[in-house]
Scaffold this active site. Structure first.
Site, PDB file in Angstrom:
ATOM      1  N   GLU A 148      -3.928  -6.028   0.014  1.00  0.00           N
ATOM      2  CA  GLU A 148      -4.953  -5.840  -1.008  1.00  0.00           C
ATOM      3  C   GLU A 148      -4.396  -6.374  -2.322  1.00  0.00           C
ATOM      4  O   GLU A 148      -3.267  -6.057  -2.708  1.00  0.00           O
ATOM      5  CB  GLU A 148      -5.307  -4.359  -1.162  1.00  0.00           C
ATOM      6  CG  GLU A 148      -6.428  -4.125  -2.175  1.00  0.00           C
ATOM      7  CD  GLU A 148      -6.823  -2.655  -2.327  1.00  0.00           C
ATOM      8  OE1 GLU A 148      -7.846  -2.397  -2.984  1.00  0.00           O
ATOM      9  OE2 GLU A 148      -6.097  -1.778  -1.809  1.00  0.00           O
ATOM     10  N   HIS A 177      11.926   0.572   0.930  1.00  0.00           N
ATOM     11  CA  HIS A 177      11.304  -0.575   1.581  1.00  0.00           C
ATOM     12  C   HIS A 177      10.436  -0.145   2.763  1.00  0.00           C
ATOM     13  O   HIS A 177      10.528   0.975   3.236  1.00  0.00           O
ATOM     14  CB  HIS A 177      12.345  -1.616   2.040  1.00  0.00           C
ATOM     15  CG  HIS A 177      13.498  -1.059   2.799  1.00  0.00           C
ATOM     16  ND1 HIS A 177      14.769  -0.962   2.275  1.00  0.00           N
ATOM     17  CD2 HIS A 177      13.599  -0.569   4.058  1.00  0.00           C
ATOM     18  CE1 HIS A 177      15.588  -0.449   3.181  1.00  0.00           C
ATOM     19  NE2 HIS A 177      14.902  -0.193   4.264  1.00  0.00           N
ATOM     20  N   HIS A 220      -2.724  -1.509   4.975  1.00  0.00           N
ATOM     21  CA  HIS A 220      -2.359  -2.702   4.216  1.00  0.00           C
ATOM     22  C   HIS A 220      -1.200  -2.414   3.267  1.00  0.00           C
ATOM     23  O   HIS A 220      -0.847  -1.258   3.018  1.00  0.00           O
ATOM     24  CB  HIS A 220      -3.554  -3.228   3.415  1.00  0.00           C
ATOM     25  CG  HIS A 220      -4.104  -2.243   2.410  1.00  0.00           C
ATOM     26  ND1 HIS A 220      -5.261  -1.532   2.623  1.00  0.00           N
ATOM     27  CD2 HIS A 220      -3.645  -1.833   1.187  1.00  0.00           C
ATOM     28  CE1 HIS A 220      -5.496  -0.737   1.581  1.00  0.00           C
ATOM     29  NE2 HIS A 220      -4.516  -0.901   0.697  1.00  0.00           N
ATOM     30  N   GLU A 243      10.892  -5.353   4.325  1.00  0.00           N
ATOM     31  CA  GLU A 243      11.935  -5.767   5.256  1.00  0.00           C
ATOM     32  C   GLU A 243      11.263  -6.316   6.504  1.00  0.00           C
ATOM     33  O   GLU A 243      10.679  -5.577   7.295  1.00  0.00           O
ATOM     34  CB  GLU A 243      12.855  -4.593   5.624  1.00  0.00           C
ATOM     35  CG  GLU A 243      13.950  -4.992   6.604  1.00  0.00           C
ATOM     36  CD  GLU A 243      14.859  -3.840   7.015  1.00  0.00           C
ATOM     37  OE1 GLU A 243      15.501  -3.956   8.076  1.00  0.00           O
ATOM     38  OE2 GLU A 243      14.914  -2.818   6.288  1.00  0.00           O
TER      39      GLU A 243
END
Length: 291
Positions: A145, A27, A96, A78
């Protein structure tokens, strides 16, 4: 002090471990100013699922995990809300996240119809290419994106970070963490080069997109984006390999491997040569935590 076989372990042996380990990107952690607003945004705009949420009042923060599949197989975001803090500085280094979709135009329309996210680049082919993309911005200013692709087991497909020396970064992630260089592309007309690194092909898993802008060697990090977490079969061996590579390429160990108080999940953490934070998490402990 290390003794016996520990002390005799050669760098060659230490660096064999990342090649054999079963690592996975687990994550990305970042801070938001209004947790419920962001959850609503990601579920309604992007179609993510809220996987779990935990409040830690004694430390004054709440976490929420969102993604497109269960955390034991898929990458998650998270989100961290710190009580009373409604704004953060994203800085210039974080780029991004990316979401793969079979129809960028349709997803962009969905984002436009929501009240919380906005489209900052209309859908269409990339400059000089054929891949259809778009860009969306969430209420905290994080960019997403949107990439047109066929069906994939992992729609949450990229974390883009800017780096000051691309070859150094590629070498670091290969040697220290066992990632593979999946693709490298130089775009001289726009003065940047990108490299995709990860543990499986881009259409199968989440990868890191490392971006080098010609002549820019460092970036402000802000205080919004925090880190990525990577699962490993052995936190101790993985941290040993990372520590060895930092001596050659830069970066530093922040937290030596060991169990977290209360949870007993074994972790280690470090900074890469550009100062991006990575946390190593024991795979078996992570699965126990999910239960």
């Amino acid at each position: 002090m290390a003794t016996g076989s520990e002390a005799e372990k050669s760098p060659v042996v230490v660096l064999e471990w990342p090649k054999k380990d079963k690592k996975r990107l687990l994550h990305a952690v970042y801070r938001v100013g209004d947790l419920d607003r962001t959850i609503k945004c990601y579920t309604e705009c992007f179609g993510m699922k809220l996987l779990r949420k935990r409040d830690v009042p004694e430390e004054k923060y709440t976490n929420a995990f969102l993604g497109f599949g269960p955390e034991d197989t898929n990458f998650a975001l998270e989100l961290t809300y710190n009580y009373g803090v409604d704004k953060y500085d994203i800085g210039a280094g974080f780029g991004h996240f990316a979401i793969a979709t079979e129809d960028v135009y349709k997803l962009a329309e969905k984002v436009k119809s929501s009240c919380c996210c906005k489209i900052t680049r209309e859908p269409g082919p990339v400059k000089g290419g054929s891949t259809v993309i778009s860009f969306a911005q969430d209420p905290d200013g994080y960019m997403f994106e949107l990439i047109q692709r066929g069906p994939t087991p992992e729609p949450l497909c990229q974390v883009m970070l800017r780096v000051g020396d691309l070859d150094r970064s590629i070498k670091f992630y290969e040697k220290a963490l066992g990632m593979k260089l999946l693709r490298k592309k130089d775009v001289p007309e726009y003065k940047y080069t990108i490299a995709m690194v990860g543990y499986a092909e881009e259409d199968k898993t989440t990868v890191l997109e490392l971006t080098y802008n010609y002549g820019v060697t460092e970036y402000s990090k802000g205080n919004a984006y925090a880190q990525v977490a990577i699962g490993t079969e052995d936190v101790y061996k993985s941290a040993e390999a990372v520590e060895l590579v930092t001596k050659e390429l830069g970066g530093k160990i922040l937290r030596q491997p060991g169990p977290l108080p209360g949870l007993n999940t074994k972790i280690a953490s470090f900074l890469d040569p550009d100062g991006w934070k990575v946390v190593l998490v024991d795979n078996a402990d992570f699965l126990k935590e999910l239960q």
